[in-house]
Design an enzyme around this catalytic site. Sequence first.
Site, PDB file in Angstrom:
ATOM      1  N   TYR A  50       0.831  -1.209   0.000  1.00  0.00           N
ATOM      2  CA  TYR A  50       0.000   0.000   0.000  1.00  0.00           C
ATOM      3  C   TYR A  50       0.870   1.265   0.000  1.00  0.00           C
ATOM      4  O   TYR A  50       0.381   2.354  -0.290  1.00  0.00           O
ATOM      5  CB  TYR A  50      -0.953   0.056   1.203  1.00  0.00           C
ATOM      6  N   HIS A 108       0.486 -11.948   1.831  1.00  0.00           N
ATOM      7  CA  HIS A 108      -0.598 -11.198   1.194  1.00  0.00           C
ATOM      8  C   HIS A 108      -1.410 -12.037   0.199  1.00  0.00           C
ATOM      9  O   HIS A 108      -2.645 -11.950   0.175  1.00  0.00           O
ATOM     10  CB  HIS A 108      -0.004  -9.959   0.513  1.00  0.00           C
TER      11      HIS A 108
HETATM   12  P1  NDP Z   1     -14.324  -1.548   1.421  1.00  0.00           P
HETATM   13  O1  NDP Z   1     -15.287  -2.622   1.135  1.00  0.00           O
HETATM   14  O2  NDP Z   1     -13.968  -1.209   2.822  1.00  0.00           O
HETATM   15  O3  NDP Z   1     -14.880  -0.288   0.659  1.00  0.00           O
HETATM   16  C1  NDP Z   1     -14.230   0.951   0.666  1.00  0.00           C
HETATM   17  C2  NDP Z   1     -15.074   1.865  -0.220  1.00  0.00           C
HETATM   18  O4  NDP Z   1     -16.350   2.065   0.390  1.00  0.00           O
HETATM   19  C3  NDP Z   1     -14.428   3.206  -0.398  1.00  0.00           C
HETATM   20  O5  NDP Z   1     -14.693   3.611  -1.730  1.00  0.00           O
HETATM   21  C4  NDP Z   1     -15.184   4.107   0.576  1.00  0.00           C
HETATM   22  O6  NDP Z   1     -15.255   5.411   0.077  1.00  0.00           O
HETATM   23  C5  NDP Z   1     -16.554   3.465   0.610  1.00  0.00           C
HETATM   24  N1  NDP Z   1     -17.221   3.609   1.916  1.00  0.00           N
HETATM   25  C6  NDP Z   1     -16.694   3.391   3.136  1.00  0.00           C
HETATM   26  N2  NDP Z   1     -17.605   3.578   4.100  1.00  0.00           N
HETATM   27  C7  NDP Z   1     -18.744   3.942   3.486  1.00  0.00           C
HETATM   28  C8  NDP Z   1     -20.048   4.287   3.944  1.00  0.00           C
HETATM   29  N3  NDP Z   1     -20.333   4.284   5.247  1.00  0.00           N
HETATM   30  N4  NDP Z   1     -20.987   4.608   3.026  1.00  0.00           N
HETATM   31  C9  NDP Z   1     -20.684   4.605   1.719  1.00  0.00           C
HETATM   32  N5  NDP Z   1     -19.493   4.291   1.205  1.00  0.00           N
HETATM   33  C10 NDP Z   1     -18.516   3.956   2.092  1.00  0.00           C
HETATM   34  O7  NDP Z   1     -12.984  -1.891   0.584  1.00  0.00           O
HETATM   35  P2  NDP Z   1     -11.447  -2.068   0.887  1.00  0.00           P
HETATM   36  O8  NDP Z   1     -10.873  -2.683  -0.320  1.00  0.00           O
HETATM   37  O9  NDP Z   1     -10.844  -0.803   1.345  1.00  0.00           O
HETATM   38  O10 NDP Z   1     -11.390  -3.157   2.068  1.00  0.00           O
HETATM   39  C11 NDP Z   1     -11.146  -2.849   3.420  1.00  0.00           C
HETATM   40  C12 NDP Z   1      -9.721  -3.162   3.800  1.00  0.00           C
HETATM   41  O11 NDP Z   1      -9.385  -4.528   3.517  1.00  0.00           O
HETATM   42  C13 NDP Z   1      -8.663  -2.399   3.001  1.00  0.00           C
HETATM   43  O12 NDP Z   1      -8.600  -1.033   3.310  1.00  0.00           O
HETATM   44  C14 NDP Z   1      -7.443  -3.194   3.303  1.00  0.00           C
HETATM   45  O13 NDP Z   1      -6.967  -2.893   4.604  1.00  0.00           O
HETATM   46  C15 NDP Z   1      -7.994  -4.615   3.213  1.00  0.00           C
HETATM   47  N6  NDP Z   1      -7.795  -5.215   1.880  1.00  0.00           N
HETATM   48  C16 NDP Z   1      -7.019  -6.342   1.786  1.00  0.00           C
HETATM   49  C17 NDP Z   1      -6.823  -6.981   0.585  1.00  0.00           C
HETATM   50  C18 NDP Z   1      -6.015  -8.215   0.546  1.00  0.00           C
HETATM   51  O14 NDP Z   1      -5.680  -8.681  -0.558  1.00  0.00           O
HETATM   52  N7  NDP Z   1      -5.653  -8.800   1.670  1.00  0.00           N
HETATM   53  C19 NDP Z   1      -7.398  -6.465  -0.672  1.00  0.00           C
HETATM   54  C20 NDP Z   1      -8.218  -5.274  -0.481  1.00  0.00           C
HETATM   55  C21 NDP Z   1      -8.400  -4.706   0.757  1.00  0.00           C
HETATM   56  P3  NDP Z   1     -14.698   6.696   0.932  1.00  0.00           P
HETATM   57  O15 NDP Z   1     -13.257   6.421   1.246  1.00  0.00           O
HETATM   58  O16 NDP Z   1     -14.906   7.824  -0.008  1.00  0.00           O
HETATM   59  O17 NDP Z   1     -15.565   6.771   2.157  1.00  0.00           O
END
Ligand code: NDP
Length: 276
Positions: A50, A108
């Site tokens: 990241y 990962h």
């Molecule tokens: P999420 O499912 O957490 O979704 C994030 C998105 O949802 C962003 O666009 C955010 O926009 C939006 N969002 C967040 N809260 C709200 C809300 N209350 N209402 C409406 N929209 C909302 O996706 P992630 O991929 O970020 O998954 C979470 C975590 O998992 C990651 O941050 C990371 O730490 C981990 N991860 C791990 C992976 C792996 O391969 N091990 C791969 C991907 C993620 P905004 O920021 O504008 O609020």
Amino acid sequence: MPVPLIALNDGTTIPQLGFGVFKVDPDETERIVTDALEVGYRHIDTAAIYGNEIGVGRAIEKSGIPRDELFVTTKLWNSDQGTQSAFDAIDLSLEKLGLGSVNLYLIHWPRADLGLYMETWTAMEQIQASGKAVSIGVSNFHIPHLEHVIAEGSVVPAIDQIELHPGLAQRPIRDFARNHGIAVEAWGPLGQGKYDLFGMRPVADAAAAHDVTPAQVVIRWHLQNGIIVFPKSNSRERMAENFDVLGFQLTGTELAAIDELDQGLRVGANPDEARF
Ligand code: NDP
């Protein structure tokens, strides 16, 4: 109401609700994680790839929150699989985070095509023994990868972090993990906003019934299913919304209706096909 703790198979615990920083701009990470800590999050999920471990570390240091009140996860990137490269990778992550140890270190992706994840797991066991990671686990591992590690390793992974949201409920991996004492973490818990999860009937109906938002319903669904979850948001308002999920309960009927949304709807890479 305090965030529930989930017991891990190595005798430690993890806060069930945390904050993820995938795609959080490195230049904004310190500010955003500072917001998250002020909102009340005490569990941060980052990864070497990241590029924002330095910002996470700065926010932690600036917060003055005692280290033992925080749970920090980072992950070993695919190009660092192997023994010496894993040892070098954890040292670099700890340097960037400014920490003596992480609470959780994950492989990962399996990248089974590289043929290195078992060797890497053995290195993870040594990293745990050295104290640089309190708990060790994996991410994006499917059942055959987990079976391999359980059969040949000395330590059963504490965690498997997988893509998991109502459209991709991952029941077989969750059942396997439960049967082997492995806790499951959801990545993309809100579907990364890539499909209209919040507009789907069972989610929207439950939100209206409890006077909460659809995102809060989805986070509750994870929590009531025993899944560890760390939604990401750049917005302090949505961070607070996502953290304010401990004061209501979905009914069994509501949970079952959300379960019906499972349709193999993957929003990220399939671990069996990933080549990055
Ligand atoms: P999420 O499912 O957490 O979704 C994030 C998105 O949802 C962003 O666009 C955010 O926009 C939006 N969002 C967040 N809260 C709200 C809300 N209350 N209402 C409406 N929209 C909302 O996706 P992630 O991929 O970020 O998954 C979470 C975590 O998992 C990651 O941050 C990371 O730490 C981990 N991860 C791990 C992976 C792996 O391969 N091990 C791969 C991907 C993620 P905004 O920021 O504008 O609020």
